[in-house]
Scaffold this motif. Structure first.
Motif, short mmCIF file in Angstrom:
data_model
loop_
_atom_site.label_atom_id
_atom_site.label_comp_id
_atom_site.label_asym_id
_atom_site.label_seq_id
_atom_site.Cartn_x
_atom_site.Cartn_y
_atom_site.Cartn_z
N MET A 154 -27.62 -74.04 -29.56
CA MET A 154 -27.75 -72.95 -30.53
C MET A 154 -28.72 -73.40 -31.61
O MET A 154 -28.79 -74.58 -31.96
CB MET A 154 -26.38 -72.57 -31.13
N SER A 155 -29.48 -72.46 -32.11
CA SER A 155 -30.43 -72.80 -33.17
C SER A 155 -29.70 -73.18 -34.44
O SER A 155 -28.57 -72.73 -34.68
CB SER A 155 -31.38 -71.63 -33.43
N ASP A 156 -30.32 -73.97 -35.27
CA ASP A 156 -29.73 -74.32 -36.56
C ASP A 156 -29.52 -73.07 -37.41
O ASP A 156 -28.53 -72.95 -38.14
CB ASP A 156 -30.63 -75.31 -37.29
N ALA A 157 -30.46 -72.11 -37.29
CA ALA A 157 -30.33 -70.87 -38.07
C ALA A 157 -29.09 -70.10 -37.65
O ALA A 157 -28.33 -69.59 -38.49
CB ALA A 157 -31.58 -70.01 -37.90
N ASN A 158 -28.85 -70.00 -36.34
CA ASN A 158 -27.65 -69.30 -35.87
C ASN A 158 -26.39 -70.05 -36.25
O ASN A 158 -25.37 -69.44 -36.59
CB ASN A 158 -27.71 -69.12 -34.36
N ALA A 159 -26.44 -71.37 -36.17
CA ALA A 159 -25.26 -72.17 -36.55
C ALA A 159 -24.86 -71.89 -37.99
O ALA A 159 -23.67 -71.76 -38.31
CB ALA A 159 -25.54 -73.65 -36.34
N ARG A 160 -25.86 -71.77 -38.87
CA ARG A 160 -25.58 -71.47 -40.28
C ARG A 160 -25.12 -70.03 -40.45
O ARG A 160 -24.12 -69.75 -41.12
CB ARG A 160 -26.82 -71.74 -41.13
N ARG A 161 -25.85 -69.11 -39.84
CA ARG A 161 -25.56 -67.68 -40.03
C ARG A 161 -24.18 -67.30 -39.51
O ARG A 161 -23.47 -66.49 -40.11
CB ARG A 161 -26.63 -66.85 -39.31
N LEU A 162 -23.78 -67.92 -38.40
CA LEU A 162 -22.50 -67.57 -37.78
C LEU A 162 -21.38 -68.52 -38.18
O LEU A 162 -20.26 -68.39 -37.68
CB LEU A 162 -22.66 -67.60 -36.25
N CYS A 163 -21.70 -69.48 -39.06
CA CYS A 163 -20.72 -70.50 -39.46
C CYS A 163 -20.13 -71.18 -38.23
O CYS A 163 -18.92 -71.42 -38.14
CB CYS A 163 -19.61 -69.88 -40.30
N ALA A 164 -21.00 -71.49 -37.28
CA ALA A 164 -20.57 -72.04 -36.00
C ALA A 164 -20.41 -73.55 -36.01
O ALA A 164 -19.83 -74.11 -35.08
CB ALA A 164 -21.55 -71.63 -34.90
N GLY A 165 -20.95 -74.21 -37.01
CA GLY A 165 -20.79 -75.65 -37.11
C GLY A 165 -21.81 -76.43 -36.30
O GLY A 165 -22.82 -75.90 -35.85
N ASP A 166 -21.52 -77.71 -36.10
CA ASP A 166 -22.39 -78.57 -35.29
C ASP A 166 -22.21 -78.29 -33.81
O ASP A 166 -23.16 -78.33 -33.03
CB ASP A 166 -22.06 -80.05 -35.55
N PHE A 167 -20.96 -78.03 -33.43
CA PHE A 167 -20.61 -77.71 -32.05
C PHE A 167 -19.80 -76.42 -32.06
O PHE A 167 -18.93 -76.23 -32.92
CB PHE A 167 -19.75 -78.81 -31.42
N CYS A 168 -20.05 -75.56 -31.10
CA CYS A 168 -19.29 -74.33 -30.97
C CYS A 168 -18.81 -74.21 -29.53
O CYS A 168 -19.62 -74.22 -28.59
CB CYS A 168 -20.15 -73.13 -31.36
N LEU A 169 -17.49 -74.11 -29.34
CA LEU A 169 -16.92 -74.05 -28.00
C LEU A 169 -16.71 -72.61 -27.57
O LEU A 169 -16.22 -71.77 -28.34
CB LEU A 169 -15.57 -74.78 -27.97
N GLY A 170 -17.07 -72.32 -26.32
CA GLY A 170 -16.83 -71.01 -25.73
C GLY A 170 -15.89 -71.15 -24.55
O GLY A 170 -16.17 -71.89 -23.61
N ALA A 171 -14.75 -70.46 -24.61
CA ALA A 171 -13.76 -70.56 -23.53
C ALA A 171 -13.18 -69.20 -23.19
O ALA A 171 -12.01 -69.08 -22.83
CB ALA A 171 -12.66 -71.54 -23.92
N GLY A 172 -14.00 -68.14 -23.31
CA GLY A 172 -13.58 -66.84 -22.83
C GLY A 172 -12.84 -65.97 -23.80
O GLY A 172 -12.22 -64.98 -23.40
N TYR A 173 -12.90 -66.27 -25.09
CA TYR A 173 -12.18 -65.47 -26.07
C TYR A 173 -12.90 -65.52 -27.41
O TYR A 173 -13.63 -66.46 -27.71
CB TYR A 173 -10.74 -65.96 -26.25
N THR A 174 -12.67 -64.47 -28.22
CA THR A 174 -13.14 -64.47 -29.60
C THR A 174 -12.01 -64.98 -30.49
O THR A 174 -10.86 -65.13 -30.04
CB THR A 174 -13.54 -63.05 -30.05
N SER A 175 -12.32 -65.21 -31.76
CA SER A 175 -11.30 -65.74 -32.66
C SER A 175 -10.11 -64.79 -32.77
O SER A 175 -8.96 -65.24 -32.89
CB SER A 175 -11.90 -66.01 -34.05
N GLU A 176 -10.35 -63.49 -32.71
CA GLU A 176 -9.27 -62.52 -32.79
C GLU A 176 -8.37 -62.58 -31.55
O GLU A 176 -7.19 -62.21 -31.62
CB GLU A 176 -9.83 -61.12 -32.95
N GLU A 177 -8.92 -63.02 -30.45
CA GLU A 177 -8.18 -63.06 -29.18
C GLU A 177 -7.58 -64.44 -28.89
O GLU A 177 -6.90 -64.61 -27.86
CB GLU A 177 -9.11 -62.67 -28.02
N ARG A 178 -7.84 -65.41 -29.75
CA ARG A 178 -7.51 -66.80 -29.46
C ARG A 178 -6.05 -66.99 -29.05
O ARG A 178 -5.75 -67.61 -28.03
CB ARG A 178 -7.83 -67.68 -30.66
#
Length: 275
Positions: A154-178
């Protein structure tokens, strides 16, 4: 990476000669971080470039996948995935500049959107067939549930804009669905223990890490694809790992990032290795 870095990368991939020069420059920077033994292995196993790289002799239950190694896509994720696999004694399937994301003109490589694993594109189908074969190999060889790590950038700009951090894990759900996704029988592509263990381990090493960011949730990417095929290929633990650029995925730092991430993975109960 920044827009300026991304533009520079795309500029140097316009000709085959420039791409080769870019590859050699990146490799020189990477090799400065390697021991002589590691340097020799890198030169023997990860060259020539611009190919799909496959290693099926890993002894652990990990399969490392890098679908976007082409310059201008997820820069240097092919190299990061290679060193992560070596640290984990893992099998790997790496798009080492063989396929690029559709939409850009390049002097080499073929278009394949590997973010759309259900696509009928012949290059995508080839990659997915190789992926499924490797999963069966990992399950058979390790006698354990395959742990599939899909390495993205992920781009540094997206990491900042989305508050995604240094690493962002994707496992088939959004935060609302966690909560529901990680419950027994839920839609998550990996267990609560795996996701929680990776997040905790990265945090203990001083990184910021998130999960459930909608843009990176991997529902329709490889983890979601593997989840949909469980009846055919058996269960997997599949996680998309988005890594920001500066300080983590750039050539001077990606080997250290691979080592740090591998140390976190080795602490997971789901990680199995005879060593």
């Amino acid at each position: 990476m920044s827009r300026q870095q991304d533009t520079a990368t795309l500029e140097i991939t316009r000709s085959r000669e420039d791409l080769q020069g870019w590859i050699l420059s990146v490799r020189r920077n990477i090799e400065r971080e390697l021991t002589p033994e590691q340097r020799n292995l890198f030169r023997e196993e990860f060259y020539p470039e611009q190919q799909l790289k496959v290693f099926a002799q890993g002894a652990s239950n990990v399969l490392v996948v890098a679908p976007h190694g082409f310059p201008g896509d997820d820069d240097h994720t092919d190299y990061l995935a290679f060193f992560l696999a070596k640290e984990l004694n893992a099998c790997y399937l790496i798009n080492n500049k063989a396929f690029h994301k559709p939409g850009n003109q390049h002097a080499s490589g073929r278009p394949a959107n590997l973010n759309q694993p259900w696509s009928s594109n012949p290059h995508t189908r080839r990659f997915m067939e190789m992926l499924l074969d490797l999963i069966r190999t990992v399950a058979s060889r390790s006698k354990a549930t395959p742990l599939v790590l899909c390495i993205h950038g992920m781009s540094d700009a997206n990491a900042r804009r989305l508050c995604a951090g240094d690493f962002c894990l994707g496992a088939g759900y959004t935060s609302e669905e966690r909560e529901s996704a990680l419950a027994q029988g839920g839609a998550a592509t990996a267990s609560k223990e795996v996701i929680g263990g990776i997040l905790k381990g990265l945090g203990q090493k001083g990184f910021t890490a998130t999960d459930g960011v909608p843009q990176y949730c991997a529902k329709k990417a490889i983890p979601g694809y593997l989840k949909s095929l469980e009846n055919k290929i058996g269960p997997t633990q599949a996680v998309q790992v988005e890594v920001r650029y500066l300080g983590l995925r750039d050539p001077a730092n990606l080997v250290r990032t691979a080592r740090a991430l591998a140390a976190v993975i080795r602490e997971l109960e789901a990680f199995k290795s005879p060593e």
